[in-house]
Scaffold this motif. Sequence first.
Motif, mmCIF file in Angstrom:
data_model
loop_
_atom_site.group_PDB
_atom_site.id
_atom_site.type_symbol
_atom_site.label_atom_id
_atom_site.label_comp_id
_atom_site.label_asym_id
_atom_site.label_seq_id
_atom_site.Cartn_x
_atom_site.Cartn_y
_atom_site.Cartn_z
ATOM 1 N N GLN A 23 12.671 -1.525 -2.078
ATOM 2 C CA GLN A 23 12.351 -2.149 -0.799
ATOM 3 C C GLN A 23 11.290 -1.401 0.001
ATOM 4 N N ALA A 24 11.377 -0.099 0.050
ATOM 5 C CA ALA A 24 10.476 0.666 0.919
ATOM 6 C C ALA A 24 9.024 0.548 0.503
ATOM 7 N N GLU B 123 6.857 -3.737 2.789
ATOM 8 C CA GLU B 123 8.060 -3.708 1.967
ATOM 9 C C GLU B 123 7.838 -4.397 0.624
#
Length: 307
Positions: free
Chosen positions: A12-13, A19
């Motif tokens: 996700q990061a 994202e």
Amino acid sequence: MFFETPDIRVHQAGNTGIEYVHTFDSGIAGPHVCINALTHGNEICGAWAVDALLREKIRPVCGKLSLVFANVRAFSDFHPDQPEATRWVDEDFNRLWDVSTLDGPRQSAELSRARALREFFASVDYLLDLHSMHTPGPAMGLCGPTRGGLDFAHRLGLPGYVVIDAGHSAGRRLRDFGDFGDESSPRQAYLVECGFHFDAASVDVAHQVSRRFLDVTGACPGLSAGQPASAQVTVQITEAVTIRSQDFRFTAPIDSMQVIPAAGTLIALDGAVEIRTPYDNCVIVMPAPARYSLAGMTAVRLGRQVV
């Protein structure tokens, strides 16, 4: 039926400030190549392919490599009990890629994500956009209308069918965004329909074509070693049949890449309007299932084989 999905939350990061967008820079001059998954939230084959490349820590030997999950919000709602319910949240992410729409006043979950990704995709030199299809059928690459797009599809040699088409009346696809649709630009995008959404074989195709793409673009030479190119069949789309009424139906079952021998063969009714094949040996490309036969949607594409 194959409904298992990868757990992509670990990605996700990202590492780009956006994202689910990862970019790896080799530090050596070369193109920016990108593999994009989840343009539609229920097209899980691409998610498996991109997840694998991230977990294997594949890195480019030159240029930049980006690995992207696009419509993650739709994918997050995927459930095997309703596997086709998460194609999108509000609207089709793959019909938004023209300036008037991106700059316009309309708001939706997909437009917010497209706007966040716009500048990123504008920086990509070679894009592989991984998709799958509503109905069973052979994998195919959609190269767009430019000569460069066709040449690039033939360089890849995968999948076995290449379709030359100009997109949809309902809106511009990501593969046609900006310079990707410009005949004079060296930048190329290739959309691959890997097979039926929920067929495990579509995951295999997504893995194969991803590695071939990274090999051929020079980002990861040798990654597809031992994987021969296909003997490709090229189909030129001459007509995209857009549904006009609330009563569209095919007159008999037809399959993608089926060849209808005789011109004038009745294949569908759109209300009282007859849809007939315009020439001999007409190739049927991606007929929509009845549940997607809505006014404004593409019902089927008609094409002919070209040398």
